[in-house]
Design a protein around this motif. Structure first.
Motif, PDB file in Angstrom:
ATOM      1  N   ALA A 123      77.364  22.703  66.862  1.00  0.00           N
ATOM      2  CA  ALA A 123      76.544  22.125  67.940  1.00  0.00           C
ATOM      3  C   ALA A 123      75.872  20.860  67.460  1.00  0.00           C
ATOM      4  CB  ALA A 123      75.548  23.181  68.506  1.00  0.00           C
ATOM      5  N   VAL A 124      75.016  20.865  66.119  1.00  0.00           N
ATOM      6  CA  VAL A 124      74.626  19.696  65.762  1.00  0.00           C
ATOM      7  C   VAL A 124      75.552  18.538  65.733  1.00  0.00           C
ATOM      8  CG1 VAL A 124      73.391  18.594  63.740  1.00  0.00           C
ATOM      9  CG2 VAL A 124      72.569  20.965  64.632  1.00  0.00           C
ATOM     10  N   ARG A 125      76.903  18.670  65.254  1.00  0.00           N
ATOM     11  CA  ARG A 125      77.899  17.534  65.359  1.00  0.00           C
ATOM     12  C   ARG A 125      78.370  17.186  66.440  1.00  0.00           C
ATOM     13  NH1 ARG A 125      80.234  21.159  61.048  1.00  0.00           N
ATOM     14  NH2 ARG A 125      81.470  22.312  62.558  1.00  0.00           N
ATOM     15  N   ARG A 126      78.463  18.064  67.385  1.00  0.00           N
ATOM     16  CA  ARG A 126      78.802  17.533  68.944  1.00  0.00           C
ATOM     17  C   ARG A 126      77.539  16.649  69.347  1.00  0.00           C
ATOM     18  NH1 ARG A 126      80.482  22.937  69.501  1.00  0.00           N
ATOM     19  NH2 ARG A 126      78.655  23.524  70.892  1.00  0.00           N
ATOM     20  N   LEU A 127      76.162  17.261  69.168  1.00  0.00           N
ATOM     21  CA  LEU A 127      75.140  16.561  69.635  1.00  0.00           C
ATOM     22  C   LEU A 127      75.054  15.025  69.149  1.00  0.00           C
ATOM     23  CD1 LEU A 127      71.823  18.041  70.095  1.00  0.00           C
ATOM     24  CD2 LEU A 127      71.758  15.991  68.753  1.00  0.00           C
ATOM     25  N   THR A 128      75.353  14.836  67.785  1.00  0.00           N
ATOM     26  CA  THR A 128      74.979  13.809  66.969  1.00  0.00           C
ATOM     27  C   THR A 128      76.080  12.773  67.513  1.00  0.00           C
ATOM     28  OG1 THR A 128      76.072  14.571  65.182  1.00  0.00           O
ATOM     29  CG2 THR A 128      73.495  14.501  65.147  1.00  0.00           C
ATOM     30  N   ALA A 129      77.298  13.487  67.555  1.00  0.00           N
ATOM     31  CA  ALA A 129      78.425  12.641  68.147  1.00  0.00           C
ATOM     32  C   ALA A 129      78.374  12.058  69.326  1.00  0.00           C
ATOM     33  CB  ALA A 129      79.888  13.459  67.825  1.00  0.00           C
ATOM     34  N   SER A 130      77.546  12.690  70.195  1.00  0.00           N
ATOM     35  CA  SER A 130      77.309  12.161  71.611  1.00  0.00           C
ATOM     36  C   SER A 130      76.314  11.067  71.746  1.00  0.00           C
ATOM     37  CB  SER A 130      76.972  13.505  72.639  1.00  0.00           C
ATOM     38  OG  SER A 130      75.744  13.865  72.414  1.00  0.00           O
ATOM     39  N   ALA A 131      75.657  10.960  70.663  1.00  0.00           N
ATOM     40  CA  ALA A 131      74.555   9.792  70.743  1.00  0.00           C
ATOM     41  C   ALA A 131      75.012   8.557  71.073  1.00  0.00           C
ATOM     42  CB  ALA A 131      73.509  10.001  69.529  1.00  0.00           C
ATOM     43  N   ARG A 132      74.372   7.796  71.859  1.00  0.00           N
ATOM     44  CA  ARG A 132      74.905   6.314  72.241  1.00  0.00           C
ATOM     45  C   ARG A 132      73.765   5.320  71.648  1.00  0.00           C
ATOM     46  NH1 ARG A 132      78.538   8.512  71.404  1.00  0.00           N
ATOM     47  NH2 ARG A 132      80.443   8.625  72.948  1.00  0.00           N
ATOM     48  N   ARG A 133      72.353   5.744  71.689  1.00  0.00           N
ATOM     49  CA  ARG A 133      71.349   4.788  71.319  1.00  0.00           C
ATOM     50  C   ARG A 133      70.630   5.265  69.919  1.00  0.00           C
ATOM     51  NH1 ARG A 133      71.067   6.299  76.391  1.00  0.00           N
ATOM     52  NH2 ARG A 133      69.213   7.538  76.104  1.00  0.00           N
ATOM     53  N   GLN A 134      70.229   6.555  69.977  1.00  0.00           N
ATOM     54  CA  GLN A 134      69.494   6.725  68.778  1.00  0.00           C
ATOM     55  C   GLN A 134      69.386   8.527  68.644  1.00  0.00           C
ATOM     56  OE1 GLN A 134      65.164   6.388  68.823  1.00  0.00           O
ATOM     57  NE2 GLN A 134      64.820   6.961  70.881  1.00  0.00           N
ATOM     58  N   ILE A 135      69.296   8.824  67.370  1.00  0.00           N
ATOM     59  CA  ILE A 135      68.993  10.011  66.633  1.00  0.00           C
ATOM     60  C   ILE A 135      67.899  10.168  66.134  1.00  0.00           C
ATOM     61  CG2 ILE A 135      70.152  12.046  65.333  1.00  0.00           C
ATOM     62  CD1 ILE A 135      72.699  10.770  65.775  1.00  0.00           C
ATOM     63  N   ARG A 136      66.898  11.057  66.561  1.00  0.00           N
ATOM     64  CA  ARG A 136      65.726  11.500  65.991  1.00  0.00           C
ATOM     65  C   ARG A 136      65.757  12.723  65.296  1.00  0.00           C
ATOM     66  NH1 ARG A 136      62.326   9.841  71.353  1.00  0.00           N
ATOM     67  NH2 ARG A 136      64.181  10.809  72.120  1.00  0.00           N
ATOM     68  N   THR A 137      65.074  13.076  64.020  1.00  0.00           N
ATOM     69  CA  THR A 137      65.255  13.957  63.214  1.00  0.00           C
ATOM     70  C   THR A 137      63.875  14.343  62.694  1.00  0.00           C
ATOM     71  OG1 THR A 137      67.745  13.825  63.025  1.00  0.00           O
ATOM     72  CG2 THR A 137      66.696  15.185  61.431  1.00  0.00           C
ATOM     73  N   PHE A 138      63.691  15.789  62.544  1.00  0.00           N
ATOM     74  CA  PHE A 138      62.560  16.188  61.586  1.00  0.00           C
ATOM     75  C   PHE A 138      63.700  16.976  60.633  1.00  0.00           C
ATOM     76  CE2 PHE A 138      58.686  17.106  64.645  1.00  0.00           C
ATOM     77  CZ  PHE A 138      58.543  15.733  64.496  1.00  0.00           C
ATOM     78  N   ASP A 139      63.303  16.576  59.457  1.00  0.00           N
ATOM     79  CA  ASP A 139      64.130  17.071  58.382  1.00  0.00           C
ATOM     80  C   ASP A 139      63.281  17.765  57.216  1.00  0.00           C
ATOM     81  OD1 ASP A 139      65.555  17.409  55.538  1.00  0.00           O
ATOM     82  OD2 ASP A 139      66.980  15.989  56.314  1.00  0.00           O
ATOM     83  N   ARG A 140      63.558  18.945  57.158  1.00  0.00           N
ATOM     84  CA  ARG A 140      62.851  19.995  56.344  1.00  0.00           C
ATOM     85  C   ARG A 140      63.852  21.094  55.973  1.00  0.00           C
ATOM     86  NH1 ARG A 140      58.120  23.513  58.175  1.00  0.00           N
ATOM     87  NH2 ARG A 140      58.824  24.724  56.457  1.00  0.00           N
TER      88      ARG A 140
END
Length: 342
Positions: A123-140
């Motif tokens: 799901a995360v791969r599909r979500l990021t692959a669909s982005a056209r402008r920006q990806i925002r992430t909290f990384d922990r």
């Protein structure tokens, strides 16, 4: 004997029960035992033979014998279980189509539950692959996939114009090898990165269309997650990201080797001052660099001596003034002087 549950009707059950009591019988003999017509008995006996509940001899007239119930009925049960498994698989497929149809028709109510590492990662791969402008992430931590495993994909997206803004929890920066092998290379390829002492959740947002958050940060909770489509909940998550981002301290990669001055001390001092600037404790720095705690404390003291600093914050400021890092803004939040010293 009730065999409806395995697909055998009342009449067939009656004939089978009679056949058990009168083995090697003709259709007319079975009909007499059941109180039915010979043609009806013959039709039902054929059904039993086809189901494996009876056998038919080759003589004239043919004679029938019941198959042992413990063998025949067990096979019927197994066949029914196979049919039920097929039905369950079909229901799952239809349920997926139903959720997708609801999401398209009314995305405000579409929140999908993801279960298991494979489903979440996909799901995360599909979500990021669909982005056209920006990806925002909290990384922990904790992590489903190995940190940094998607660096090549991120580079490709950034080359296509997709902005990556990542807010790191201090625990992510202190993850062994993470700063050197993943975070700084990501920044060098264009990632905008900041750090906060602690983040409330893990989060990935693609454009303003979808987000993924874990079900829980408790042990095992990261193996279930929510996929959130455009909705008031997604709007709230976007607001949370922007609020935490504004409070974060910028992370900058060291300048290219041809430009910046070098330190006169240990070659790891640049990485060390970077970790100090994020507020990492001695234990966190030791994990990140693979050092012992004693080695970590000694190198911190050596660094502060070289910089002529009495606190960690002064060390970060002095390092910035000497041009060890590209931007002094990476040190705009003071750390606790002497944290972890002993």
């Amino acid at each position: 004997m009730e065999l409806d549950v395995v697909g055998l009707g009342d009449e067939a059950q009656r004939v089978y029960t009679a056949l058990i009591g009168v083995p090697h019988s003709t259709a007319s003999e079975v009909a007499s035992a059941c109180g039915t017509s010979t043609s009806a008995a013959g039709r039902l006996l054929s059904i039993l033979v086809k189901a494996g509940l009876a056998t038919r001899s080759a003589g004239r007239p043919p004679r029938f014998a019941a198959t042992a119930p413990d063998v025949a009925v067990t096979e019927l049960i197994k066949e029914r279980e196979r049919q039920l498994d097929t039905a369950r698989a079909l229901v799952r497929q239809l349920a997926d189509r139903h959720r997708e149809a609801l999401r398209i028709a009314d995305p405000d109510i579409a929140v999908e539950v993801l279960r298991g590492r494979d489903d979440i990662s996909a799901a995360v791969r599909r979500l990021t692959a669909s982005a056209r402008r920006q990806i925002r992430t909290f990384d922990r931590p904790p992590y489903v996939d190995r940190p940094g495993s998607n660096l090549d994909d991120q580079r490709r997206r950034q080359r296509s114009g997709v902005t990556h803004r990542v807010l790191y929890d201090r625990g992510a920066v202190a993850w062994p090898g993470r700063l050197r092998d993943d975070i700084l290379p990501s920044i060098r390829t264009g990632e905008q990165a900041r750090v906060r002492p602690q983040l409330p959740i893990k989060l990935v947002i693609a454009d303003d269309a979808q987000a993924v958050i874990p079900f829980s940060l408790a042990p095992g909770g990261h193996l279930a997650a929510y996929l959130i489509n455009r909705s008031p909940m997604l709007t709230a998550l976007e607001a949370l990201f922007e609020a935490e981002w504004d409070r974060g301290s910028p992370l900058q990669a060291p300048a290219p080797p041809t430009a910046p001055p070098t330190t006169s001390g240990h070659p790891d001092h640049l990485a060390l001052v970077k970790l100090l600037a994020t507020g990492c404790s001695d234990a966190a720095i030791a994990r990140a660099q693979g050092w012992s705690r004693r080695t970590t404390q000694r190198r911190i003291r050596d660094l502060m001596t070289e910089l002529g600093a009495s606190t960690r914050f002064q060390a970060a400021v002095q390092a910035a003034r000497r041009g060890w890092l590209q931007e002094p803004s990476a040190f705009t939040q003071p750390t606790n002087a002497g944290e972890g010293e002993g």
